[in-house]
Design a protein around this motif. Structure first.
Motif, PDB file in Angstrom:
ATOM      1  N   GLY A   1       2.903   2.582   4.541  1.00 28.97           N
ATOM      2  CA  GLY A   1       2.314   2.549   5.884  1.00 28.97           C
ATOM      3  C   GLY A   1       1.678   1.238   6.287  1.00 28.97           C
TER       4      GLY A   1
ATOM      5  N   GLY B   1       4.950  -1.179   8.782  1.00 32.28           N
ATOM      6  CA  GLY B   1       5.498  -0.654  10.036  1.00 32.28           C
ATOM      7  C   GLY B   1       6.967  -0.962  10.255  1.00 32.28           C
TER       8      GLY B   1
ATOM      9  N   THR C   1       9.166   1.908  11.626  1.00 34.47           N
ATOM     10  CA  THR C   1       8.687   2.594  12.840  1.00 34.47           C
ATOM     11  C   THR C   1       9.789   3.424  13.513  1.00 34.47           C
TER      12      THR C   1
ATOM     13  N   ARG D   1       5.778   8.785  20.310  1.00 33.93           N
ATOM     14  CA  ARG D   1       4.735   7.900  19.774  1.00 33.93           C
ATOM     15  C   ARG D   1       5.241   7.176  18.536  1.00 33.93           C
ATOM     16  N   ALA D   2       4.884   5.899  18.442  1.00 34.74           N
ATOM     17  CA  ALA D   2       5.337   5.094  17.299  1.00 34.74           C
ATOM     18  C   ALA D   2       4.598   5.518  16.039  1.00 34.74           C
ATOM     19  N   GLN D   3       5.377   5.839  15.019  1.00 25.67           N
ATOM     20  CA  GLN D   3       4.777   6.212  13.730  1.00 25.67           C
ATOM     21  C   GLN D   3       5.632   5.644  12.605  1.00 25.67           C
ATOM     22  N   ASN D   4       5.044   5.612  11.399  1.00 25.65           N
ATOM     23  CA  ASN D   4       5.761   5.065  10.249  1.00 25.65           C
ATOM     24  C   ASN D   4       6.569   6.164   9.552  1.00 25.65           C
TER      25      ASN D   4
ATOM     26  N   LEU E   1       5.692   7.567   6.033  1.00 23.15           N
ATOM     27  CA  LEU E   1       4.521   8.429   5.798  1.00 23.15           C
ATOM     28  C   LEU E   1       4.732   9.847   6.323  1.00 23.15           C
ATOM     29  N   ILE E   2       5.974  10.137   6.722  1.00 25.56           N
ATOM     30  CA  ILE E   2       6.229  11.453   7.311  1.00 25.56           C
ATOM     31  C   ILE E   2       7.224  12.207   6.436  1.00 25.56           C
TER      32      ILE E   2
ATOM     33  N   VAL F   1       5.113   2.138  24.395  1.00 25.81           N
ATOM     34  CA  VAL F   1       4.081   1.722  25.336  1.00 25.81           C
ATOM     35  C   VAL F   1       4.601   1.743  26.768  1.00 25.81           C
TER      36      VAL F   1
ATOM     37  N   GLU G   1      -1.772  -4.519  21.172  1.00 26.70           N
ATOM     38  CA  GLU G   1      -2.195  -3.333  20.433  1.00 26.70           C
ATOM     39  C   GLU G   1      -0.973  -2.514  19.983  1.00 26.70           C
ATOM     40  N   ALA G   2       0.042  -2.461  20.849  1.00 29.69           N
ATOM     41  CA  ALA G   2       1.252  -1.718  20.477  1.00 29.69           C
ATOM     42  C   ALA G   2       1.884  -2.318  19.231  1.00 29.69           C
TER      43      ALA G   2
ATOM     44  N   SER H   1       0.312  -3.790  16.867  1.00 27.02           N
ATOM     45  CA  SER H   1      -0.635  -3.874  15.747  1.00 27.02           C
ATOM     46  C   SER H   1      -0.151  -3.121  14.514  1.00 27.02           C
ATOM     47  N   GLY H   2       0.778  -2.199  14.702  1.00 20.33           N
ATOM     48  CA  GLY H   2       1.265  -1.440  13.548  1.00 20.33           C
ATOM     49  C   GLY H   2       2.472  -2.063  12.881  1.00 20.33           C
ATOM     50  N   VAL H   3       2.930  -3.197  13.390  1.00 25.52           N
ATOM     51  CA  VAL H   3       4.153  -3.815  12.843  1.00 25.52           C
ATOM     52  C   VAL H   3       3.821  -5.199  12.300  1.00 25.52           C
TER      53      VAL H   3
ATOM     54  N   VAL I   1       0.641  11.054   1.886  1.00 28.14           N
ATOM     55  CA  VAL I   1       2.028  10.646   1.643  1.00 28.14           C
ATOM     56  C   VAL I   1       2.083   9.231   1.079  1.00 28.14           C
TER      57      VAL I   1
ATOM     58  N   SER J   1      -3.878  -0.343  12.623  1.00 26.16           N
ATOM     59  CA  SER J   1      -2.484  -0.102  13.025  1.00 26.16           C
ATOM     60  C   SER J   1      -2.399   1.075  14.002  1.00 26.16           C
ATOM     61  N   LYS J   2      -1.812   0.810  15.177  1.00 22.55           N
ATOM     62  CA  LYS J   2      -1.657   1.894  16.152  1.00 22.55           C
ATOM     63  C   LYS J   2      -0.725   2.979  15.606  1.00 22.55           C
ATOM     64  N   ASN J   3       0.301   2.564  14.856  1.00 25.52           N
ATOM     65  CA  ASN J   3       1.226   3.546  14.263  1.00 25.52           C
ATOM     66  C   ASN J   3       0.466   4.575  13.427  1.00 25.52           C
TER      67      ASN J   3
END
Lengths: 158, 254
Positions: A41, A44, A47, A53-56, A59-60, A111, A125-126, A128-130, B36, B97-99
Protein backbone atom coordinates in the motif's frame (compact mmCIF):
# COMPACT_ATOMS: atom_id res chain seq x y z
CA UNK A 1 -15.84 -19.41 -2.85
CA UNK A 2 -17.14 -17.64 -5.92
CA UNK A 3 -17.53 -13.87 -5.79
CA UNK A 4 -19.41 -11.68 -8.28
CA UNK A 5 -18.61 -8.06 -9.01
CA UNK A 6 -18.61 -5.66 -11.94
CA UNK A 7 -15.22 -5.43 -13.63
CA UNK A 8 -14.80 -2.76 -16.29
CA UNK A 9 -18.54 -2.59 -16.89
CA UNK A 10 -19.07 -6.36 -17.19
CA UNK A 11 -20.29 -8.89 -14.66
CA UNK A 12 -17.28 -10.81 -13.41
CA UNK A 13 -17.23 -14.04 -11.42
CA UNK A 14 -14.05 -15.02 -9.64
CA UNK A 15 -13.31 -18.28 -7.90
CA UNK A 16 -10.35 -17.39 -5.75
CA UNK A 17 -8.70 -18.56 -2.55
CA UNK A 18 -9.58 -16.28 0.43
CA UNK A 19 -6.07 -14.82 0.63
CA UNK A 20 -5.87 -13.67 -3.00
CA UNK A 21 -5.58 -9.92 -3.47
CA UNK A 22 -7.27 -7.99 -6.24
CA UNK A 23 -3.83 -7.13 -7.66
CA UNK A 24 -2.96 -10.81 -8.05
CA UNK A 25 -6.34 -11.61 -9.52
CA UNK A 26 -6.33 -8.80 -12.07
CA UNK A 27 -2.84 -9.53 -13.35
CA UNK A 28 -3.67 -13.23 -13.59
CA UNK A 29 -6.75 -12.23 -15.59
CA UNK A 30 -4.69 -10.16 -18.05
CA UNK A 31 -5.27 -6.63 -16.74
CA UNK A 32 -1.64 -5.57 -16.94
CA UNK A 33 -2.24 -1.84 -16.45
CA UNK A 34 -2.47 -2.72 -12.75
CA UNK A 35 1.18 -2.77 -11.73
CA UNK A 36 2.86 -4.80 -9.04
CA UNK A 37 4.88 -2.46 -6.82
CA UNK A 38 5.36 -2.70 -3.08
CA UNK A 39 2.54 -5.10 -2.10
CA UNK A 40 1.91 -3.10 1.09
CA UNK A 41 0.00 0.00 0.00
CA UNK A 42 2.93 2.38 -0.06
CA UNK A 43 3.44 3.04 -3.77
CA UNK A 44 -0.05 3.04 -5.33
CA UNK A 45 1.19 1.50 -8.62
CA UNK A 46 -1.70 -0.97 -8.39
CA UNK A 47 -4.39 1.74 -8.17
CA UNK A 48 -7.85 0.72 -9.36
CA UNK A 49 -11.23 2.38 -8.94
CA UNK A 50 -13.55 0.65 -6.48
CA UNK A 51 -17.04 2.14 -6.67
CA UNK A 52 -15.42 5.14 -8.31
CA UNK A 53 -12.75 5.72 -5.67
CA UNK A 54 -9.03 5.17 -6.14
CA UNK A 55 -7.73 2.36 -3.96
CA UNK A 56 -4.72 0.05 -3.87
CA UNK A 57 -5.51 -3.36 -5.36
CA UNK A 58 -2.72 -4.97 -3.29
CA UNK A 59 -4.65 -4.22 -0.08
CA UNK A 60 -8.00 -5.58 -1.21
CA UNK A 61 -8.98 -9.23 -0.95
CA UNK A 62 -11.06 -10.37 -3.93
CA UNK A 63 -13.61 -12.10 -1.73
CA UNK A 64 -14.56 -8.79 -0.06
CA UNK A 65 -15.63 -7.29 -3.39
CA UNK A 66 -19.07 -8.86 -3.77
CA UNK A 67 -21.46 -6.42 -5.44
CA UNK A 68 -18.84 -3.72 -6.00
CA UNK A 69 -17.67 -2.04 -9.18
CA UNK A 70 -14.00 -2.31 -10.17
CA UNK A 71 -12.40 -0.30 -12.98
CA UNK A 72 -8.92 -0.53 -14.43
CA UNK A 73 -7.36 1.65 -17.12
CA UNK A 74 -8.29 -0.93 -19.78
CA UNK A 75 -11.92 0.12 -19.30
CA UNK A 76 -11.25 3.68 -20.48
CA UNK A 77 -9.08 2.67 -23.41
CA UNK A 78 -11.70 0.19 -24.67
CA UNK A 79 -14.34 2.89 -24.47
CA UNK A 80 -12.46 5.89 -25.80
CA UNK A 81 -9.10 4.84 -27.25
CA UNK A 82 -6.61 7.42 -26.00
CA UNK A 83 -8.48 9.55 -23.48
CA UNK A 84 -8.10 13.37 -23.34
CA UNK A 85 -6.17 12.99 -20.09
CA UNK A 86 -3.78 10.49 -21.68
CA UNK A 87 -3.39 12.90 -24.59
CA UNK A 88 -2.49 15.64 -22.12
CA UNK A 89 0.07 13.33 -20.47
CA UNK A 90 1.65 12.72 -23.88
CA UNK A 91 1.69 16.42 -24.79
CA UNK A 92 3.25 17.57 -21.53
CA UNK A 93 5.76 14.71 -21.29
CA UNK A 94 4.30 13.52 -18.01
CA UNK A 95 5.49 9.97 -18.66
CA UNK A 96 8.98 8.58 -18.20
CA UNK A 97 9.21 4.90 -17.36
CA UNK A 98 5.41 4.75 -17.36
CA UNK A 99 5.13 2.31 -14.47
CA UNK A 100 3.00 4.58 -12.29
CA UNK A 101 1.18 6.25 -15.20
CA UNK A 102 -1.94 4.01 -15.20
CA UNK A 103 -2.29 4.66 -11.46
CA UNK A 104 -1.97 8.42 -11.94
CA UNK A 105 -4.53 8.40 -14.76
CA UNK A 106 -7.02 6.48 -12.64
CA UNK A 107 -6.48 8.66 -9.57
CA UNK A 108 -7.12 11.74 -11.74
CA UNK A 109 -10.12 10.09 -13.42
CA UNK A 110 -11.68 9.51 -9.98
CA UNK A 111 -11.23 13.17 -9.10
CA UNK A 112 -12.66 14.38 -12.40
CA UNK A 113 -15.91 12.54 -11.71
CA UNK A 114 -16.58 14.65 -8.62
CA UNK A 115 -14.65 17.79 -9.60
CA UNK A 116 -14.87 18.22 -13.40
CA UNK A 117 -12.36 21.09 -13.23
CA UNK A 118 -10.19 20.32 -10.22
CA UNK A 119 -7.85 22.99 -8.89
CA UNK A 120 -4.16 22.33 -8.39
CA UNK A 121 -4.56 21.36 -4.72
CA UNK A 122 -7.23 18.79 -5.56
CA UNK A 123 -5.04 17.36 -8.31
CA UNK A 124 -2.03 17.13 -6.01
CA UNK A 125 -4.12 15.44 -3.34
CA UNK A 126 -5.49 12.95 -5.87
CA UNK A 127 -1.92 11.99 -6.75
CA UNK A 128 -0.86 11.70 -3.11
CA UNK A 129 -1.49 7.96 -3.19
CA UNK A 130 0.77 7.31 -6.18
CA UNK A 131 4.53 7.26 -5.80
CA UNK A 132 6.44 8.26 -8.93
CA UNK A 133 10.08 7.29 -8.81
CA UNK A 134 11.29 9.14 -11.89
CA UNK A 135 9.49 12.25 -13.11
CA UNK A 136 8.10 13.64 -9.92
CA UNK A 137 4.74 15.29 -10.04
CA UNK A 138 5.18 18.62 -11.81
CA UNK A 139 4.37 17.34 -15.29
CA UNK A 140 1.46 15.04 -14.34
CA UNK A 141 -0.08 17.97 -12.45
CA UNK A 142 0.56 20.21 -15.47
CA UNK A 143 -1.09 17.57 -17.69
CA UNK A 144 -4.20 17.48 -15.51
CA UNK A 145 -4.34 21.29 -15.49
CA UNK A 146 -3.76 21.34 -19.26
CA UNK A 147 -6.67 18.99 -19.74
CA UNK A 148 -8.85 21.39 -17.71
CA UNK A 149 -7.97 24.19 -20.13
CA UNK A 150 -8.50 22.06 -23.25
CA UNK A 151 -11.87 20.85 -22.00
CA UNK A 152 -12.87 24.43 -21.25
CA UNK A 153 -11.91 25.52 -24.76
CA UNK A 154 -13.96 22.72 -26.28
CA UNK A 155 -16.97 23.58 -24.18
CA UNK A 156 -16.90 27.29 -25.04
CA UNK A 157 -16.04 26.69 -28.69
CA UNK A 158 -12.82 28.78 -28.44
CA UNK B 1 -1.31 -14.03 -1.42
CA UNK B 2 -2.21 -14.28 2.25
CA UNK B 3 -1.56 -18.00 2.43
CA UNK B 4 -2.65 -18.65 6.02
CA UNK B 5 -6.13 -17.31 5.31
CA UNK B 6 -8.73 -20.10 5.12
CA UNK B 7 -11.99 -18.17 5.03
CA UNK B 8 -13.63 -14.76 5.00
CA UNK B 9 -17.01 -14.73 6.70
CA UNK B 10 -19.67 -12.07 6.31
CA UNK B 11 -21.85 -11.88 9.43
CA UNK B 12 -25.34 -10.43 9.16
CA UNK B 13 -25.40 -8.93 12.65
CA UNK B 14 -22.93 -7.61 15.22
CA UNK B 15 -23.91 -10.51 17.52
CA UNK B 16 -23.03 -12.99 14.79
CA UNK B 17 -19.70 -11.21 14.23
CA UNK B 18 -18.89 -11.52 17.93
CA UNK B 19 -19.75 -15.21 17.76
CA UNK B 20 -17.33 -15.74 14.85
CA UNK B 21 -14.62 -13.93 16.82
CA UNK B 22 -14.52 -16.83 19.30
CA UNK B 23 -12.87 -19.00 16.64
CA UNK B 24 -9.10 -19.32 17.03
CA UNK B 25 -7.24 -17.26 14.43
CA UNK B 26 -10.24 -15.02 13.63
CA UNK B 27 -9.85 -11.27 13.23
CA UNK B 28 -12.25 -8.44 12.37
CA UNK B 29 -11.79 -6.79 8.98
CA UNK B 30 -13.03 -3.23 8.50
CA UNK B 31 -11.13 -1.30 5.80
CA UNK B 32 -8.40 -3.92 5.72
CA UNK B 33 -5.47 -1.66 4.85
CA UNK B 34 -3.52 -2.63 7.97
CA UNK B 35 -4.42 -6.31 8.01
CA UNK B 36 -3.83 -7.08 4.34
CA UNK B 37 -0.47 -5.29 4.29
CA UNK B 38 0.73 -7.19 7.36
CA UNK B 39 -0.68 -10.62 6.37
CA UNK B 40 -0.26 -12.05 9.87
CA UNK B 41 0.37 -15.81 9.44
CA UNK B 42 -1.55 -16.56 12.66
CA UNK B 43 -4.80 -15.26 11.11
CA UNK B 44 -6.92 -17.94 9.45
CA UNK B 45 -10.39 -16.30 9.34
CA UNK B 46 -11.43 -12.76 8.61
CA UNK B 47 -14.78 -11.44 9.81
CA UNK B 48 -15.82 -8.81 7.28
CA UNK B 49 -17.57 -5.97 9.12
CA UNK B 50 -18.30 -3.95 5.99
CA UNK B 51 -21.99 -3.17 5.80
CA UNK B 52 -22.44 -3.73 9.55
CA UNK B 53 -20.83 -0.51 10.72
CA UNK B 54 -22.46 2.86 10.18
CA UNK B 55 -20.75 5.28 7.84
CA UNK B 56 -22.35 8.59 8.80
CA UNK B 57 -21.84 11.51 11.16
CA UNK B 58 -24.83 12.64 13.18
CA UNK B 59 -25.52 15.25 15.82
CA UNK B 60 -27.05 14.05 19.07
CA UNK B 61 -27.77 16.81 21.58
CA UNK B 62 -24.40 18.46 22.13
CA UNK B 63 -22.37 15.62 20.68
CA UNK B 64 -21.15 14.50 17.28
CA UNK B 65 -21.40 10.76 16.75
CA UNK B 66 -19.25 9.12 14.09
CA UNK B 67 -20.01 5.70 12.64
CA UNK B 68 -16.95 3.47 12.92
CA UNK B 69 -17.30 2.48 9.26
CA UNK B 70 -16.60 6.03 8.00
CA UNK B 71 -13.53 6.15 5.81
CA UNK B 72 -10.83 8.67 6.64
CA UNK B 73 -11.42 10.27 3.23
CA UNK B 74 -15.08 10.82 4.18
CA UNK B 75 -13.81 12.83 7.14
CA UNK B 76 -11.71 14.90 4.75
CA UNK B 77 -14.61 15.45 2.33
CA UNK B 78 -17.35 16.00 4.89
CA UNK B 79 -18.94 19.45 4.64
CA UNK B 80 -17.65 20.63 8.00
CA UNK B 81 -18.52 23.93 9.54
CA UNK B 82 -15.39 25.63 10.90
CA UNK B 83 -14.76 23.57 14.09
CA UNK B 84 -14.82 20.23 12.31
CA UNK B 85 -12.06 21.22 9.92
CA UNK B 86 -9.48 20.05 12.45
CA UNK B 87 -10.81 16.47 12.02
CA UNK B 88 -10.30 16.69 8.26
CA UNK B 89 -6.81 18.04 8.84
CA UNK B 90 -5.99 15.26 11.31
CA UNK B 91 -7.31 12.59 8.92
CA UNK B 92 -5.19 13.98 6.10
CA UNK B 93 -2.07 14.08 8.27
CA UNK B 94 -2.67 10.61 9.72
CA UNK B 95 -2.63 9.02 6.26
CA UNK B 96 -1.00 11.04 3.52
CA UNK B 97 -2.16 8.71 0.70
CA UNK B 98 -5.66 9.45 -0.58
CA UNK B 99 -5.88 5.86 -1.89
CA UNK B 100 -5.45 4.52 1.65
CA UNK B 101 -7.80 7.10 3.13
CA UNK B 102 -10.46 5.84 0.71
CA UNK B 103 -10.11 2.41 2.31
CA UNK B 104 -9.16 2.89 5.95
CA UNK B 105 -12.02 3.32 8.42
CA UNK B 106 -12.20 5.55 11.46
CA UNK B 107 -12.97 2.52 13.63
CA UNK B 108 -9.93 0.67 12.31
CA UNK B 109 -7.69 3.67 12.89
CA UNK B 110 -8.89 4.10 16.49
CA UNK B 111 -8.70 0.37 17.20
CA UNK B 112 -5.06 0.34 16.09
CA UNK B 113 -4.22 3.04 18.67
CA UNK B 114 -1.15 4.16 16.75
CA UNK B 115 0.67 6.89 18.63
CA UNK B 116 1.77 8.40 15.32
CA UNK B 117 -1.82 8.91 14.13
CA UNK B 118 -2.95 12.53 14.41
CA UNK B 119 -6.56 11.34 14.58
CA UNK B 120 -5.90 9.07 17.57
CA UNK B 121 -3.99 11.80 19.42
CA UNK B 122 -6.74 14.32 18.67
CA UNK B 123 -9.54 11.96 19.81
CA UNK B 124 -7.61 11.42 23.05
CA UNK B 125 -7.41 15.18 23.62
CA UNK B 126 -11.10 15.51 22.76
CA UNK B 127 -11.81 12.79 25.35
CA UNK B 128 -13.71 10.82 22.73
CA UNK B 129 -16.20 8.27 24.01
CA UNK B 130 -16.18 4.86 22.34
CA UNK B 131 -19.38 2.84 21.89
CA UNK B 132 -18.39 -0.80 22.14
CA UNK B 133 -20.62 -3.79 21.56
CA UNK B 134 -19.46 -6.96 23.27
CA UNK B 135 -20.90 -10.29 24.37
CA UNK B 136 -22.41 -8.64 27.45
CA UNK B 137 -24.08 -5.82 25.51
CA UNK B 138 -23.17 -2.27 24.61
CA UNK B 139 -21.00 -0.03 26.75
CA UNK B 140 -19.46 3.41 26.51
CA UNK B 141 -15.83 3.80 27.45
CA UNK B 142 -12.88 6.13 27.00
CA UNK B 143 -10.01 5.53 24.61
CA UNK B 144 -7.65 4.96 27.56
CA UNK B 145 -9.91 2.38 29.16
CA UNK B 146 -10.81 0.28 26.13
CA UNK B 147 -9.08 -3.12 26.29
CA UNK B 148 -9.59 -3.80 22.58
CA UNK B 149 -12.36 -6.39 23.10
CA UNK B 150 -15.73 -6.11 21.39
CA UNK B 151 -16.64 -4.15 18.27
CA UNK B 152 -16.21 -0.40 18.14
CA UNK B 153 -19.42 0.85 16.53
CA UNK B 154 -19.39 4.63 17.16
CA UNK B 155 -17.13 7.36 18.44
CA UNK B 156 -18.70 10.31 20.21
CA UNK B 157 -17.19 13.72 20.91
CA UNK B 158 -18.53 16.90 22.43
CA UNK B 159 -19.23 19.51 19.80
CA UNK B 160 -18.22 22.29 22.16
CA UNK B 161 -14.88 20.62 22.96
CA UNK B 162 -14.25 20.20 19.24
CA UNK B 163 -14.88 23.92 18.74
CA UNK B 164 -12.02 24.64 21.14
CA UNK B 165 -9.38 22.20 20.00
CA UNK B 166 -6.03 22.58 18.27
CA UNK B 167 -3.31 20.42 16.79
CA UNK B 168 0.43 20.99 16.54
CA UNK B 169 2.80 18.63 14.78
CA UNK B 170 6.47 18.40 13.90
CA UNK B 171 7.65 16.54 10.81
CA UNK B 172 10.65 16.77 8.49
CA UNK B 173 8.29 17.83 5.67
CA UNK B 174 4.62 18.87 5.90
CA UNK B 175 3.58 15.70 4.05
CA UNK B 176 5.86 13.38 6.08
CA UNK B 177 4.67 11.45 9.14
CA UNK B 178 5.03 13.56 12.27
CA UNK B 179 7.63 12.57 14.86
CA UNK B 180 5.76 14.64 17.42
CA UNK B 181 2.03 15.43 17.68
CA UNK B 182 0.52 17.63 20.38
CA UNK B 183 -3.24 18.15 20.62
CA UNK B 184 -5.24 20.19 23.09
CA UNK B 185 -8.93 20.80 23.72
CA UNK B 186 -10.89 22.93 26.14
CA UNK B 187 -13.67 21.11 27.96
CA UNK B 188 -15.80 21.73 31.02
CA UNK B 189 -13.04 20.09 33.11
CA UNK B 190 -10.33 22.46 31.84
CA UNK B 191 -7.68 21.88 29.19
CA UNK B 192 -7.10 18.31 27.97
CA UNK B 193 -3.85 17.44 26.27
CA UNK B 194 -2.42 14.46 24.48
CA UNK B 195 0.94 13.95 22.84
CA UNK B 196 2.03 11.26 20.39
CA UNK B 197 4.21 10.72 17.35
CA UNK B 198 7.26 8.46 17.40
CA UNK B 199 6.63 7.94 21.09
CA UNK B 200 6.49 4.92 23.39
CA UNK B 201 2.94 5.79 24.36
CA UNK B 202 0.38 8.57 24.49
CA UNK B 203 0.82 11.12 27.24
CA UNK B 204 -2.44 12.67 28.45
CA UNK B 205 -3.10 15.34 31.04
CA UNK B 206 -5.90 17.64 32.14
CA UNK B 207 -5.35 20.96 33.84
CA UNK B 208 -7.41 23.91 35.00
CA UNK B 209 -7.54 26.72 32.47
CA UNK B 210 -5.99 29.29 34.79
CA UNK B 211 -3.15 27.00 35.85
CA UNK B 212 -1.98 26.38 32.29
CA UNK B 213 1.00 28.73 32.11
CA UNK B 214 4.72 29.09 32.98
CA UNK B 215 5.68 26.33 35.36
CA UNK B 216 2.80 24.02 34.43
CA UNK B 217 3.87 24.16 30.77
CA UNK B 218 7.49 23.43 31.74
CA UNK B 219 6.36 20.47 33.87
CA UNK B 220 4.13 19.13 31.10
CA UNK B 221 6.98 19.40 28.59
CA UNK B 222 9.25 17.48 30.96
CA UNK B 223 6.66 14.77 31.63
CA UNK B 224 5.60 14.36 27.99
CA UNK B 225 9.21 14.23 26.78
CA UNK B 226 9.71 11.00 28.73
CA UNK B 227 7.70 9.21 26.05
CA UNK B 228 10.28 10.17 23.42
CA UNK B 229 13.76 8.76 22.73
CA UNK B 230 16.76 10.54 21.29
CA UNK B 231 16.79 9.49 17.65
CA UNK B 232 17.49 10.82 14.17
CA UNK B 233 14.78 13.45 14.67
CA UNK B 234 16.63 14.98 17.61
CA UNK B 235 17.66 14.51 21.21
CA UNK B 236 15.18 14.28 24.05
CA UNK B 237 16.23 17.76 25.21
CA UNK B 238 15.41 19.14 21.75
CA UNK B 239 12.04 17.39 21.79
CA UNK B 240 11.33 18.82 25.23
CA UNK B 241 11.91 22.27 23.79
CA UNK B 242 9.57 21.50 20.86
CA UNK B 243 6.92 20.30 23.31
CA UNK B 244 7.17 23.56 25.26
CA UNK B 245 6.75 25.56 22.04
CA UNK B 246 3.74 23.42 21.08
CA UNK B 247 2.11 23.87 24.50
CA UNK B 248 2.69 27.64 24.30
CA UNK B 249 1.05 27.70 20.87
CA UNK B 250 -1.89 25.63 22.12
CA UNK B 251 -2.32 28.07 25.00
CA UNK B 252 -2.63 30.91 22.51
CA UNK B 253 -5.00 28.98 20.24
CA UNK B 254 -7.28 27.61 22.94
Amino acid sequence: MKVHFILNGKRHSAKTPPGETLLEHLRKSGFYSVKHGCDEGSCGACTVLIDGRAQNACLILVQTLAGKTVETLEHFNLKQGVTPLQEAFLKTGAIQCGYCTPAMLLALEAVKRTHPKPDIETIREALSGVLCRCTGYVKPVAAAMHENVTEGEEQTGD
Amino acid sequence: MWSSLESIVKPKTIAEALEFRQTAGARFLAGGSYLVSEQDPMVTTLIDLNGLLETDVREEAAALVFGAGLTLQSLVEFQWDTPGVILAEAARYSVSSKNIRNQRTLGGEIARMRTDSELCVLFHALRGVLHITGKAGSIKTSLEDWDGNGILTHIEISRKTLEHSALERYALLPSAPAFMIVCGAKSTHGFNFCTGGRARNYWTETCAEKAFKGEAIRNFSEAASEQFESDRYGTRAYKKMLLKIAFDRLREKL
